[in-house]
Design a protein around this motif. Structure first.
Motif, mmCIF file in Angstrom:
data_model
loop_
_atom_site.group_PDB
_atom_site.id
_atom_site.type_symbol
_atom_site.label_atom_id
_atom_site.label_comp_id
_atom_site.label_asym_id
_atom_site.label_seq_id
_atom_site.Cartn_x
_atom_site.Cartn_y
_atom_site.Cartn_z
ATOM 1 N N ASN A 25 49.788 -16.309 -40.765
ATOM 2 C CA ASN A 25 50.139 -14.994 -40.099
ATOM 3 C C ASN A 25 50.620 -15.363 -38.718
ATOM 4 O O ASN A 25 49.812 -15.455 -37.680
ATOM 5 C CB ASN A 25 48.990 -14.130 -40.231
ATOM 6 N N LYS A 28 49.446 -13.014 -35.935
ATOM 7 C CA LYS A 28 47.960 -13.271 -35.556
ATOM 8 C C LYS A 28 47.964 -14.166 -34.777
ATOM 9 O O LYS A 28 47.137 -14.242 -33.449
ATOM 10 C CB LYS A 28 46.982 -13.528 -37.062
ATOM 11 N N GLU A 31 48.811 -13.210 -31.203
ATOM 12 C CA GLU A 31 47.708 -12.520 -30.597
ATOM 13 C C GLU A 31 46.734 -13.440 -30.186
ATOM 14 O O GLU A 31 46.150 -13.328 -28.812
ATOM 15 C CB GLU A 31 47.171 -11.588 -31.602
#
Ligand code: NAG
Ligand code: NAG
Length: 462
Positions: A25, A28, A31
């Motif tokens: 991901n 993710k 982030e």
């Protein structure tokens, strides 16, 4: 015949899809990487700070005439604020943001991406106290390294070091000019006043770098041991090329091309990192001019990297034992940039995905703190090794066995050795160091991979 071809195409599409689904991901990871930068912030933290174990720190950082030098980022697991690598980090983050803004937006991270870049740029503007005067370091490595604990508890003296006309540093001023030119592009249309302000500082810093030549670590002596710069021709060219990209003024392109010749930057480099930006220069000039000379240089570098660079048994490109993963992520990122100008796009995208996926788990485990399987628990990072306040924190936390008390989400560690061997031990900084600079090309490469995924999704929709 036609039917079996069609079946094959469908089978391949399904297979392709299955491979996609097994991907990591990337949103993710973006982030988390931004959280790592947030954890490195120095100075007064804003209300919306997301790192619960961090507070205000180093509020007395001042220049030699009392100038306010608070803010910016701590370099690594220690607390020196180090201009040269903070600037190259910022240039790479800005380049990635500019190229792959859709990735940040689709991950809901545009706001944080901008904030991470601005946090550094605000600090560079403070450090640039007059047109030909730039602070390049706050904190003394020897004093700093006697301390292990929280930045909020720092109490040693933190001297500030600068370059000026008598003690020039074309590398430091050049890289900071490149960073601010790139940041000015990032903020164009977002905050035009800020964008113009960054550009003005970038132009002044480039003039300073160009007019007064020298290596910054001769002015800022303590830096030589940690972040040496062996040449400034690459930074001068890099700065002029970024200024051309930001302004469109042909004078900057002329100067970039002049430096490129004069400093013999056409030879194929072996790597791309803060002390050797030649590959980035070649690829940026290829993007800006599409001239065969730069296109060929970019292709020569990436083809060498993909086809002939040394690899670990599991396929990680191996360039140096310090920052093994950073080196691999940096070449993954610049070769994605080469792919963007149409040089072997599939080959370089596959290469970048393979390198980044190694870091996210394909190498046996994740090398990103707080992400995926069996991630590093003991990064070499003082602040995250500490228990929450008001408990005391000191060298006992350095020597303590067991995970750091706080999770330093998003930090990419230095990485394994040439045999894919890795030890998750706090003292072993060769494996477990974390720095601003290690995450930069990595974050931008991850944004690039997400960008290509989004393109593919959009393409499949139409
Ligand atoms: C990927 O991570 C983002 C951010 O945490 C999350 O919102 C999203 O649902 C995840 N996507 C998938 C496919 O799990
Ligand atoms: C700094 O903190 C240490 C440890 O708490 C203490 O021993 C020392 O005296 C302090 N130094 C100064 C200059 O306040």
């Amino acid at each position: 015949m036609a039917n079996s071809m069609l079946a094959l195409v469908i089978a391949l599409a399904v297979l392709g899809h299955a491979v996609q689904a097994a991907d990591y991901n990337y949103s993710k990871v973006l982030e988390l990487s931004l959280l790592f930068y947030e954890a490195q912030r120095s100075g007064k933290l804003p209300e919306d700070n997301r790192i619960p174990w961090r507070g205000d720190s180093a509020l007395d950082d001042r220049g030699q005439r009392g100038e306010d030098l608070t803010g910016g980022y701590y370099d690594a697991g220690d607390f020196v604020k180090f201009g040269f690598t903070m600037a190259s980090t910022t240039t790479l983050l800005a380049w990635g943001y500019l190229s792959y803004k859709d990735a940040y937006e689709s991950a809901g991270q545009a706001k944080y991406g901008l904030a991470a870049i601005k946090w550094a740029a605000d600090y560079f503007i403070k450090c640039h106290v007059s047109p030909m005067e730039l602070y390049g370091q706050v904190g003394d490595f020897t004093l700093d390294h006697k301390f292990w604990g929280r930045p909020e508890d720092l109490n040693m003296s933190r001297p500030a070091y600068k370059i000026d006309v008598q003690h020039p540093g074309s590398d430091l001023a050049g890289e900071t000019a490149a960073a601010l030119a790139a940041v000015s592009l990032v903020f164009k249309g977002v905050d035009n006043d800020y964008s113009a302000k960054c550009l003005q500082h970038a132009k002044q810093l480039y003039s300073f770098a160009n007019q007064y030549r020298g290596l910054y670590h001769e002015a800022i002596k303590g830096a030589a041991q940690f972040y040496e710069s062996t040449d400034y021709g690459d930074e001068l060219t890099w700065a002029a090329a970024w200024l051309y990209k930001a302004t469109g003024e042909s004078q900057y392109l002329d100067e970039a091309e002049h430096h490129y010749m004069k400093f013999r930057l056409k030879e194929r480099p072996n790597e791309f990192f803060y002390n050797k930006k030649v590959a980035g220069v070649q690829i940026l000039l290829a993007q800006l001019t599409k001239q065969p000379e730069y296109m060929d240089a970019a292709q020569a570098f990436c083809d060498f990297t993909v086809d002939y660079q040394k690899r670990t048994p599991k396929g990680l490109v191996y360039i140096d034992k310090y920052g093994t993963l950073c080196h691999a992520a940096n070449v993954a990122f610049v070769c994605l940039q080469a792919a963007d100008v149409g040089i072997s796009p599939k080959k370089y995208q596959d290469f970048a995905r393979q390198q980044i996926n190694y870091m996210l788990g394909d190498g046996g485990h994740s090398y990103v703190v707080g992400f995926g399987k069996n991630y590093p628990k003991q990064p070499h990072h003082a602040a995250s090794s500490c228990p929450l306040q008001p408990a005391s924190c000191g060298w006992e936390e350095f020597y303590r066995q067991g995970p750091n008390k706080q999770i330093l989400y998003g930090a990419l560690v230095s990485g394994p050795d040439e045999n894919d061997h890795y030890r998750d031990v706090r003292e072993e900084y060769v494996y477990n160091e974390v720095t601003l600079d290690y995450n930069a090309g990595f974050q931008s490469a991850v944004a690039g991979l997400r960008h290509f995924q989004l393109q593919e999704i959009n393409y499949n929709k139409t």
